[in-house]
Design a protein around this motif. Structure first.
Motif, mmCIF file in Angstrom:
data_model
loop_
_atom_site.group_PDB
_atom_site.id
_atom_site.type_symbol
_atom_site.label_atom_id
_atom_site.label_comp_id
_atom_site.label_asym_id
_atom_site.label_seq_id
_atom_site.Cartn_x
_atom_site.Cartn_y
_atom_site.Cartn_z
ATOM 1 N N ASP A 1 -5.973 -1.156 -4.890
ATOM 2 C CA ASP A 1 -5.120 -1.633 -3.621
ATOM 3 C C ASP A 1 -6.086 -2.815 -3.046
ATOM 4 O OD1 ASP A 1 -3.542 -2.076 -1.335
ATOM 5 O OD2 ASP A 1 -3.960 -0.242 -0.608
ATOM 6 N N GLU A 2 -5.832 -4.127 -3.171
ATOM 7 C CA GLU A 2 -6.525 -5.272 -2.600
ATOM 8 C C GLU A 2 -7.818 -5.308 -2.988
ATOM 9 O OE1 GLU A 2 -4.981 -7.738 -0.780
ATOM 10 O OE2 GLU A 2 -3.288 -6.832 0.430
ATOM 11 N N THR B 1 0.905 -1.119 -0.016
ATOM 12 C CA THR B 1 0.022 -0.049 -0.042
ATOM 13 C C THR B 1 0.869 1.058 -0.015
ATOM 14 O OG1 THR B 1 -1.894 -1.152 0.975
ATOM 15 C CG2 THR B 1 -1.686 1.285 1.325
ATOM 16 N N GLN C 1 -8.533 -0.024 -0.907
ATOM 17 C CA GLN C 1 -8.918 -1.028 -0.281
ATOM 18 C C GLN C 1 -10.216 -1.191 0.311
ATOM 19 O OE1 GLN C 1 -5.986 -2.958 2.066
ATOM 20 N NE2 GLN C 1 -7.301 -4.841 2.603
HETATM 21 MG MG LIG Z 1 -1.994 -2.858 1.939
#
Ligand SMILES: [Mg+2]
Ligand SMILES: Nc1ncnc2c1ncn2[C@@H]1O[C@H](COP(=O)(O)OP(=O)(O)O)[C@@H](O)[C@H]1O
Length: 235
Positions: free
Chosen positions: A174-175, A53, A98
């Protein structure tokens, strides 16, 4: 891997970022060199805490590195003025966080319209564009709904619709499958690859979800803030 994309979308050299002071200091990203190309979907994989991240934030103009450079479209982004950096974030990069970062009191369409509002576009035009962007991610019928009424997969798609509304050339996620079940997660990534990736776009996905690795054109691995090996073209 399909035919090699030629153009570099992002070039990062010597990227380093630490947090904390003294004995408590951690180097989250440690001398990372990375290239991402137009026309490819690049995965950055690694265990939790490996610096993924932080690296995305450095590449996207969100977090200033302690050392190193990030070049996007010939610009050294961390030497831009504050205003130019804000323009860069608004026009060149779409970031999907995320946990989506949707505003709970705004409808799907209003959430998606935000980047255009920030560009001072007319409210009604922005909402019309937001509905089109929602149609691209298959949520035409959910435009007037609040996030609380949406499933995780739908919220993820609203966040993607918002990230692509200004047609940024670089999309960063992100994810993106972290809070989704396996099938939904795979659907989202397959969708991003089929509908959003083209030779003028670069997509960077951070994940530790091995189930979606098959969608990557190239995978780089992170461990303890470093890139430890690269699959395919050298990173
Ligand atoms: Mg992360
Ligand atoms: N804002 C922050 N303040 C202090 N430490 C941080 C901050 N962000 C990340 N870290 C630390 O940096 C390391 C990498 O974190 P992160 O980039 O979030 O990893 P990942 O996304 O791979 O899980 C971790 O040790 C984390 O605790």
């Amino acid at each position: 891997m399909s035919s090699a994309p030629a153009t570099e979308a992002i070039v990062a050299t010597g990227l380093t970022k630490g947090f904390g002071e003294g004995a408590a200091r951690t180097t989250a990203v440690n001398a990372v060199d990375l290239v991402a190309h137009f026309g490819e979907i690049l995965f950055i994989v690694g265990p939790s805490g490996s610096g993924k991240t932080t690296l995305l934030s450095l590449l996207s103009g969100i977090l200033r590195p302690d050392a190193g450079k990030v070049w996007v479209g010939g610009n050294d982004i961390w030497s831009l003025s504050k205003d130019d950096l804000a323009d860069f974030r608004l026009n060149t990069i779409g970031f999907v966080f995320q946990d989506y970062h949707l505003f709970p009191r705004l409808t799907s369409a209003e959430n998606v319209a935000i980047p255009l509002i920030l560009k001072h576009e007319d409210w009604n035009d922005a909402l019309a564009a937001a509905r089109e962007s929602l149609a691209i991610v298959g949520l035409k019928d959910r435009a007037e709904v609040l996030p609380v009424k949406l499933s995780g997969g739908e919220q993820q798609r609203v966040a993607i619709a918002r990230a692509i509304i200004g047609a940024p050339r670089i999309l960063v996620l992100d994810e993106p499958t972290a809070s989704l079940d396996g099938d939904t997660g795979r659907m989202i990534i397959a969708f991003v690859k089929q509908k959003i990736l083209d030779r003028n776009r670069c997509i960077v996905i951070v994940t530790h979800d091995a189930r979606i690795n098959e969608y990557a054109d190239r995978i780089v691995h992170m461990e303890d803030g470093r890139i430890v090996s690269a699959n395919g073209r050298h990173a």
